[in-house]
Design a protein around this motif. Structure first.
Motif, PDB file in Angstrom:
ATOM      1  N   LYS A 215      31.038  -4.701  26.176  1.00  0.00           N
ATOM      2  CA  LYS A 215      30.794  -4.192  27.532  1.00  0.00           C
ATOM      3  C   LYS A 215      32.085  -3.811  28.241  1.00  0.00           C
ATOM      4  O   LYS A 215      32.086  -2.897  29.065  1.00  0.00           O
TER       5      LYS A 215
ATOM      6  N   PHE B  88      27.776   1.078  29.674  1.00  0.00           N
ATOM      7  CA  PHE B  88      27.564  -0.001  30.619  1.00  0.00           C
ATOM      8  C   PHE B  88      27.858   0.465  32.041  1.00  0.00           C
ATOM      9  O   PHE B  88      27.102   0.169  32.974  1.00  0.00           O
TER      10      PHE B  88
ATOM     11  N   MET C 253      25.020  -1.331  22.269  1.00  0.00           N
ATOM     12  CA  MET C 253      25.233  -2.762  22.053  1.00  0.00           C
ATOM     13  C   MET C 253      24.729  -3.186  20.672  1.00  0.00           C
ATOM     14  O   MET C 253      25.353  -4.008  20.011  1.00  0.00           O
TER      15      MET C 253
END
Length: 149
Positions: A51, A61, A91
């Protein structure tokens, strides 16, 4: 008639050969970790690093966070679907990225070693303090015994 006796069989021919081959030994893993470390702590580090690092999912993000701030928490559930999907996909990719996992494992091991070293230093300091206190108490007790005599 003389019968020839067969030569005795060597012990080598009766032995079972091992499948072990010195040239093809698999090296041991770089580091053995507890399941909790591997499954929880490393995964948390991967998530946080992905992130926050522009090489991984920082852009996705940031896009998702900006959309959520612009649309509010509740309405962002349906208005930020594309950004959320891109972030989840990124992710997922980052979670299985071996380079990122190795970086996080190395960082975890480094932190763990530093923590162990600090614990050892603290234990040594405590031992030294206890020795100093013990020596001081012994001297005090000896002085009191001398005064009583």
């Amino acid at each position: 008639m003389s019968e020839e006796t067969p030569p005795p069989e060597s012990s080598e021919s009766n032995e079972v050969k091992s499948e072990f081959d010195e040239d093809n030994v698999t090296p041991p893993p770089k580091l053995v970790m507890l399941r909790a470390e591997r499954d929880t702590l490393i995964n948390d580090m991967v998530r946080e690093k992905a992130k926050g690092d522009p090489r991984y999912c920082f852009t996705q993000f940031a896009d998702m966070s900006q959309c959520q701030q612009e649309n509010g928490l509740v309405s962002s559930l349906w208005k930020c679907g594309k950004q959320n999907d891109r972030f989840k996909l990124c992710m997922q990719w980052a979670f299985y990225n071996e380079k990122l996992r190795d970086e996080c494992k190395d960082e975890y091991v480094k932190r763990k070693r530093e923590a162990v070293q600090k614990d050892r230093e603290a234990a040594l300091e405590n031992q030294i303090r206890m020795k100093v206190i013990s020596d001081w108490l012994t001297r005090e007790m000896n002085e009191e015994n001398k005064k009583e005599k």
